[in-house]
Write an enzyme that holds these catalytic residues in place. Structure first.
Site, PDB file in Angstrom:
ATOM      1  N   SER A   1      39.812  48.809  55.347  1.00  0.00           N
ATOM      2  CA  SER A   1      39.667  49.275  53.973  1.00  0.00           C
ATOM      3  C   SER A   1      38.373  50.025  53.706  1.00  0.00           C
ATOM      4  CB  SER A   1      39.768  48.083  53.015  1.00  0.00           C
ATOM      5  OG  SER A   1      38.858  47.058  53.382  1.00  0.00           O
TER       6      SER A   1
ATOM      7  N   HIS B   1      33.983  46.053  47.837  1.00  0.00           N
ATOM      8  CA  HIS B   1      34.205  47.327  48.532  1.00  0.00           C
ATOM      9  C   HIS B   1      33.381  48.434  47.869  1.00  0.00           C
ATOM     10  CE1 HIS B   1      37.690  45.215  50.230  1.00  0.00           C
ATOM     11  NE2 HIS B   1      37.665  46.147  51.176  1.00  0.00           N
TER      12      HIS B   1
END
Length: 267
Positions: free
Chosen positions: A42, A248
């Site tokens: 990711s 993230h």
């Protein structure tokens, strides 16, 4: 001016212009020989950066990811990202390496965090107390010390076999927390332990990548001052409404952190 002298001057100017055009065109021509494939999890697909491509589905590949930013700026001969949210070293090997070939000249990669149970660790730390968080990170550190180098070495060997002529750039993960600040949420002890675990994974990754002759591109220093608990964070904090983007990089983390580090490593 005589006709012969005018013709001579015109020819000279034309030659000069041709040379200058050639000099200007050289960087573009050089870039157009690059065949670039982005692999990984990711952090490479761009989860958290938004602007996901419709074809990528649950892999959530973003046009704001560092690989897409590099491709837009450099116009390579070819570019494809097969990075996918949730990918492990095993799934990168089984489902992404078909994008590589002997004509591939540049590869980028982040991998290893999911093998150590990244998502479950952060969920434990968010939902339970310091004791449980520290224990979960320590379990992952023990696993990293015993298995991660081997998993990465196996993956890197397969990448080299599929792309024997490529420059391979392995990128690190950013350390999440700025310490010694007033910060709501997890305890300072949990913050420090999570940072310790990330540094361990990154250091093992660095050793494994360099052992294969790959370039290790370390984003940790560029994220300093932009971590969680800082005044200008480039990372998403825990988001219960959208758990997948938690921890993230935002689009600013991809453009201000990952992209310049990769750009330098790829040059």
């Amino acid at each position: 001016m005589t006709r012969s002298r005018l013709l001579t001057l015109t020819a000279s100017l034309a030659t000069t212009l041709f040379v200058l055009v050639g000099l200007v065109a050289t960087p573009a021509n050089a870039a157009s020989t690059v065949r670039y494939v982005a692999l990984g999890d990711s952090y490479s697909s761009g989860v958290g950066a938004g602007n996901y491509t419709s074809e990528s589905g649950s892999c959530q590949r973003s046009t704001s990811a560092y690989s897409a930013l590099w491709a837009a700026a450099n116009a390579p001969a070819s570019y494809v990202s097969v990075a996918c949210s949730g990918a492990t070293t095993l799934t990168v090997a089984s489902s992404q390496l078909s994008a590589l070939s002997s004509t591939t000249t540049l590869v980028s990669l982040t991998a290893g965090g999911n093998d150590m149970g990244f998502a479950d660790i952060m969920k434990t730390c968010a939902l339970y107390g310091t004791t449980e968080c520290v224990a979960a990170v320590q379990t992952a550190e023990n696993k990293a010390n015993s298995t991660l180098a081997g998993l990465l070495s196996t993956l890197y060997t397969k990448i080299r076999a599929k792309a024997p002529n490529a420059k391979v750039v392995v990128l690190s993960y950013p350390v999440f927390y700025q310490l010694n600040t007033v910060c709501v949420g997890l305890s300072a002890t949990s913050h420090a332990k999570i940072n310790e675990g990330i540094n361990l994974v990154d250091n093992i990754t660095k050793t494994a990548a360099q052992a294969k002759g790959f370039v290790f591109a370390d984003v940790r220093s560029i994220f300093v001052g932009h971590q969680l608990c800082s005044g200008d964070k480039w990372l998403h904090a825990l988001n219960f409404a959208s758990l997948g983007i938690s921890y993230h990089p935002m689009a600013t983390g991809q453009s201000g952190g990952y992209y310049p580090v990769f750009r330098t490593a790829a040059s």
